[in-house]
Write an enzyme that holds these catalytic residues in place. Structure first.
Site, PDB file in Angstrom:
ATOM      1  N   LYS A  76      42.105  18.177 -12.213  1.00 51.89           N
ATOM      2  CA  LYS A  76      41.343  17.106 -11.541  1.00 51.89           C
ATOM      3  C   LYS A  76      41.781  16.946 -10.080  1.00 51.89           C
ATOM      4  O   LYS A  76      40.977  16.688  -9.196  1.00 51.89           O
ATOM      5  CB  LYS A  76      41.564  15.804 -12.323  1.00 51.89           C
ATOM      6  CG  LYS A  76      40.798  14.601 -11.798  1.00 51.89           C
ATOM      7  CD  LYS A  76      41.022  13.407 -12.710  1.00 51.89           C
ATOM      8  CE  LYS A  76      40.605  12.116 -12.023  1.00 51.89           C
ATOM      9  NZ  LYS A  76      39.415  11.514 -12.550  1.00 51.89           N
ATOM     10  N   GLY A 132      18.948  11.408 -10.337  1.00 53.17           N
ATOM     11  CA  GLY A 132      18.921  11.072  -8.912  1.00 53.17           C
ATOM     12  C   GLY A 132      17.828  10.095  -8.528  1.00 53.17           C
ATOM     13  O   GLY A 132      17.380  10.097  -7.385  1.00 53.17           O
ATOM     14  N   SER A 133      17.409   9.225  -9.471  1.00 47.24           N
ATOM     15  CA  SER A 133      16.371   8.261  -9.081  1.00 47.24           C
ATOM     16  C   SER A 133      16.930   7.225  -8.102  1.00 47.24           C
ATOM     17  O   SER A 133      16.211   6.768  -7.210  1.00 47.24           O
ATOM     18  CB  SER A 133      15.745   7.595 -10.305  1.00 47.24           C
ATOM     19  OG  SER A 133      16.665   6.732 -10.921  1.00 47.24           O
ATOM     20  N   ASN A 134      18.200   6.888  -8.238  1.00 48.50           N
ATOM     21  CA  ASN A 134      18.799   5.965  -7.251  1.00 48.50           C
ATOM     22  C   ASN A 134      18.941   6.653  -5.898  1.00 48.50           C
ATOM     23  O   ASN A 134      18.708   6.031  -4.865  1.00 48.50           O
ATOM     24  CB  ASN A 134      20.153   5.450  -7.747  1.00 48.50           C
ATOM     25  CG  ASN A 134      19.977   4.332  -8.755  1.00 48.50           C
ATOM     26  OD1 ASN A 134      19.688   3.203  -8.390  1.00 48.50           O
ATOM     27  ND2 ASN A 134      20.101   4.655 -10.040  1.00 48.50           N
ATOM     28  N   HIS A 171      26.051  -0.114 -11.908  1.00 54.26           N
ATOM     29  CA  HIS A 171      26.213  -0.051 -13.366  1.00 54.26           C
ATOM     30  C   HIS A 171      25.024  -0.748 -14.027  1.00 54.26           C
ATOM     31  O   HIS A 171      24.673  -1.870 -13.636  1.00 54.26           O
ATOM     32  CB  HIS A 171      27.528  -0.711 -13.766  1.00 54.26           C
ATOM     33  CG  HIS A 171      27.789  -0.594 -15.230  1.00 54.26           C
ATOM     34  ND1 HIS A 171      28.160   0.600 -15.816  1.00 54.26           N
ATOM     35  CD2 HIS A 171      27.683  -1.498 -16.225  1.00 54.26           C
ATOM     36  CE1 HIS A 171      28.273   0.423 -17.116  1.00 54.26           C
ATOM     37  NE2 HIS A 171      27.995  -0.838 -17.399  1.00 54.26           N
ATOM     38  N   ASN A 211      29.591   1.449  -6.566  1.00 56.38           N
ATOM     39  CA  ASN A 211      29.032   2.008  -7.804  1.00 56.38           C
ATOM     40  C   ASN A 211      27.946   1.066  -8.316  1.00 56.38           C
ATOM     41  O   ASN A 211      27.981  -0.137  -8.060  1.00 56.38           O
ATOM     42  CB  ASN A 211      30.127   2.158  -8.865  1.00 56.38           C
ATOM     43  CG  ASN A 211      29.602   2.810 -10.130  1.00 56.38           C
ATOM     44  OD1 ASN A 211      28.833   3.774 -10.069  1.00 56.38           O
ATOM     45  ND2 ASN A 211      29.980   2.281 -11.282  1.00 56.38           N
ATOM     46  N   MET A 259      29.077  11.033 -13.149  1.00 56.93           N
ATOM     47  CA  MET A 259      29.625  10.797 -14.483  1.00 56.93           C
ATOM     48  C   MET A 259      31.119  11.124 -14.592  1.00 56.93           C
ATOM     49  O   MET A 259      31.574  11.653 -15.609  1.00 56.93           O
ATOM     50  CB  MET A 259      28.827  11.569 -15.529  1.00 56.93           C
ATOM     51  CG  MET A 259      27.354  11.184 -15.570  1.00 56.93           C
ATOM     52  SD  MET A 259      27.073   9.401 -15.664  1.00 56.93           S
ATOM     53  CE  MET A 259      27.434   9.151 -17.392  1.00 56.93           C
ATOM     54  N   ARG A 260      31.862  10.841 -13.531  1.00 52.74           N
ATOM     55  CA  ARG A 260      33.308  11.059 -13.562  1.00 52.74           C
ATOM     56  C   ARG A 260      34.017   9.887 -12.901  1.00 52.74           C
ATOM     57  O   ARG A 260      33.514   9.349 -11.917  1.00 52.74           O
ATOM     58  CB  ARG A 260      33.685  12.322 -12.779  1.00 52.74           C
ATOM     59  CG  ARG A 260      33.176  13.557 -13.425  1.00 52.74           C
ATOM     60  CD  ARG A 260      33.538  14.793 -12.646  1.00 52.74           C
ATOM     61  NE  ARG A 260      32.936  15.917 -13.307  1.00 52.74           N
ATOM     62  CZ  ARG A 260      33.441  16.525 -14.362  1.00 52.74           C
ATOM     63  NH1 ARG A 260      34.608  16.137 -14.849  1.00 52.74           N
ATOM     64  NH2 ARG A 260      32.809  17.520 -14.956  1.00 52.74           N
TER      65      ARG A 260
END
Ligand code: GRF
Length: 200
Positions: A64, A11-13, A108, A106, A89-90
């Site tokens: 899902k 959770g650093s972002n 990356h 997102n 992570m999904r």
């Protein structure tokens, strides 16, 4: 505007985004953290900042579809306008992507389309790339694929180790993600196919 951050890890972002909301540089309400991992550091960071946490574990659902339906409910209940994936992570399924098209971001840790996937920093390092970087993009149905909002490069030099590279990447992420979120909130982006045009 109500933002939901989705995270599975440290959770650093998330922490970087919290700082920018608190300082007023991001003018929005950080309404919700959606997390799928009970031990994720992101949970403590959100709680400390007074952000509501929805812990939704994939194992608690038969498939899902029902897992994502639960996420969809949490988003509706909290009137979420913008979804910010920060180490979630999904892959999101097409229903969520369709319901929030153009409203899911997102980050990356590489220069897409190079080094997709969940080991991008290490992969760029091991490949011997001389340059890597960070990409913020809109999310579509494919992994690490949607239109690119911002992208910034970092040199990999001879003295770098995987750890030093990771530190540099994270530092850049914490600057670039808030910048991209601000552009979205201020309505400065126009998407045309794969191109994202930024107005002054
Ligand atoms: C970041 O490197 C991000 O680019 C990737 O996952 C990592 C999350 O790190 N998608 P953190 O949990 O925000 O510290």
């Amino acid at each position: 505007m109500n933002i939901a951050v989705f995270a599975s890890g440290k959770g650093s972002n998330l922490a970087a985004i919290i700082r920018q909301v608190k300082s007023g540089k991001i003018k929005a309400n950080l309404a919700l953290l959606v997390c799928d991992q009970p031990k994720a550091g992101a949970i403590a960071k959100a709680k400390r900042a007074g952000i509501k946490v929805a812990l939704i574990k994939r194992d608690d659902f038969p498939d899902k579809k029902s897992f994502e339906a639960k996420i969809g409910e949490a988003l509706k209940e909290n009137s979420i306008d913008l979804i910010v994936l920060a180490g979630f992570m999904r892959m999101l399924g097409s229903e969520l992507v369709c319901a929030y098209r153009g409203k899911i971001l997102n980050i990356h840790p590489a220069l897409l389309p190079s080094f997709k996937g969940s080991h991008a920093i290490r992969d760029a390092f091991d490949y011997g790339a001389k340059v890597t970087g960070v990409t913020v993009h809109f999310v579509d149905e494919k992994m690490d694929h949607g239109p690119i909002i911002l992208q910034r490069a970092i040199k990999i030099d001879r003295r770098d180790t995987p750890e030093s590279l990771e530190a540099k990447i994270h530092k850049l992420e914490h600057k670039l993600y808030p910048e991209a979120i601000r552009l979205v909130l201020e309505g400065k982006l126009k998407v045309s196919g794969r191109k994202v045009l930024v107005s002054a």
